[in-house]
Design a protein around this motif. Structure first.
Motif, PDB file in Angstrom:
ATOM      1  N   GLN A  61       0.873  -1.170   0.000  1.00  0.00           N
ATOM      2  CA  GLN A  61       0.000   0.000   0.000  1.00  0.00           C
ATOM      3  C   GLN A  61       0.918   1.230   0.000  1.00  0.00           C
ATOM      4  O   GLN A  61       1.558   1.532   0.996  1.00  0.00           O
ATOM      5  N   TYR A  62       0.974   1.923  -1.122  1.00  0.00           N
ATOM      6  CA  TYR A  62       1.864   3.081  -1.253  1.00  0.00           C
ATOM      7  C   TYR A  62       1.249   4.057  -2.242  1.00  0.00           C
ATOM      8  O   TYR A  62       1.069   3.722  -3.415  1.00  0.00           O
ATOM      9  N   VAL A  63       0.891   5.232  -1.750  1.00  0.00           N
ATOM     10  CA  VAL A  63       0.319   6.278  -2.597  1.00  0.00           C
ATOM     11  C   VAL A  63       1.052   7.577  -2.313  1.00  0.00           C
ATOM     12  O   VAL A  63       1.054   8.061  -1.180  1.00  0.00           O
ATOM     13  N   TRP A  64       1.688   8.131  -3.323  1.00  0.00           N
ATOM     14  CA  TRP A  64       2.421   9.392  -3.146  1.00  0.00           C
ATOM     15  C   TRP A  64       1.447  10.554  -3.021  1.00  0.00           C
ATOM     16  O   TRP A  64       0.481  10.666  -3.784  1.00  0.00           O
ATOM     17  N   VAL A  65       1.692  11.433  -2.049  1.00  0.00           N
ATOM     18  CA  VAL A  65       0.932  12.680  -1.943  1.00  0.00           C
ATOM     19  C   VAL A  65       1.921  13.829  -1.769  1.00  0.00           C
ATOM     20  O   VAL A  65       2.938  13.683  -1.080  1.00  0.00           O
ATOM     21  N   PRO A  66       1.662  14.982  -2.389  1.00  0.00           N
ATOM     22  CA  PRO A  66       2.573  16.121  -2.251  1.00  0.00           C
ATOM     23  C   PRO A  66       2.573  16.685  -0.833  1.00  0.00           C
ATOM     24  O   PRO A  66       1.625  16.469  -0.058  1.00  0.00           O
ATOM     25  N   TYR A  67       3.606  17.409  -0.525  1.00  0.00           N
ATOM     26  CA  TYR A  67       3.840  17.938   0.822  1.00  0.00           C
ATOM     27  C   TYR A  67       2.640  18.697   1.360  1.00  0.00           C
ATOM     28  O   TYR A  67       2.254  18.539   2.524  1.00  0.00           O
TER      29      TYR A  67
END
Length: 231
Positions: A61-67
């Motif tokens: 489970q890995y979802v990139w989100v911006p800062y």
């Protein structure tokens, strides 16, 4: 003897060349990650391999989100829990390292690491979880490169997106959804403090959410959060 010396010289040169090329490979990846999200890290790959031995269909489970889409509560909690001097230091908190060494000496075993957020990111991006002096030396070199190529905000953004937060769970978005059913931007102060308290040993705390150690750390982190300085 002259022939042996020549071979030793060539071996030494080959090792040197390999080390230089490896550092260049690290630097190129770090430069790419200035404005691109990692698709996977070395630590993620190692964990996935372990999981797939037992479950061939396992996935992370890995979802990139911006800062800007990560709760300021979580940012403050992670600084308060992991690296209070993150904004000030250049990759290494020498006072923290000395305190960790003193604590380990008193306990007679390794109970504190003293690693900064930058050092933890270096390990997660490129290295295995095995402990050795060689790995620590490589970690230090990569930490210097991270600090030289990236600004503090980007280092912190990468860190919050790639660290492990449980079995198959990586990054703040996946952790927020896994444990609380919300996005990383919606975490409140107590939820953020709990995630920060879990970070040093996430798989253990995932299986023991009511442990006394976790319960003891959460209020300490909450008390430190207002003074946390963010990049």
């Amino acid at each position: 003897m002259r022939g042996i010396g020549r071979w030793l010289l060539w071996i030494a040169f080959a090792i040197f060349a390999f080390v230089v090329l490896l550092q260049g490979w690290y630097a190129a990846h770090i430069w790419w990650w200035r404005d691109h999200a990692p698709s996977q890290t070395a630590f993620m790959a190692a964990r996935l391999s372990e999981l797939q031995v037992k479950q061939p269909q396992a996935h992370l489970q890995y979802v990139w989100v911006p800062y800007e889409r990560i709760s300021s509560n979580l940012k403050k909690a992670m600084i308060a829990a992991e690296d209070a001097k993150f904004v000030e230091h250049e990759g290494f908190d020498w006072d923290g390292i000395q305190q960790a060494m003193d604590k380990n000496f008193r306990k007679g075993r390794v109970v504190a690491g003293g690693s900064t957020i930058s050092q933890q990111l270096a390990k997660n991006l490129f290295l295995s979880g095995q402990r050795s002096y060689l790995r620590k030396a490589e970690e230090a070199v990569i930490t210097v490169m991270l600090e030289a190529i990236l600004d503090k905000r980007r280092i912190f953004e990468l860190y919050l997106n790639v660290i492990e937060w449980g079995n198959e769970v990586f990054g703040s978005e996946a952790a927020a959804r896994h444990y609380f059913g919300v996005g990383a931007g919606q975490l409140n102060a107590e939820q953020a403090a709990r995630l920060a308290a879990m970070a040093p040993n996430p798989r253990h705390y995932e299986s023991a959410p009511n442990s006394t150690g976790l319960a003891r750390k959460i209020p300490i982190i909450l008390a430190r959060m207002p003074s946390a300085e963010l990049p």
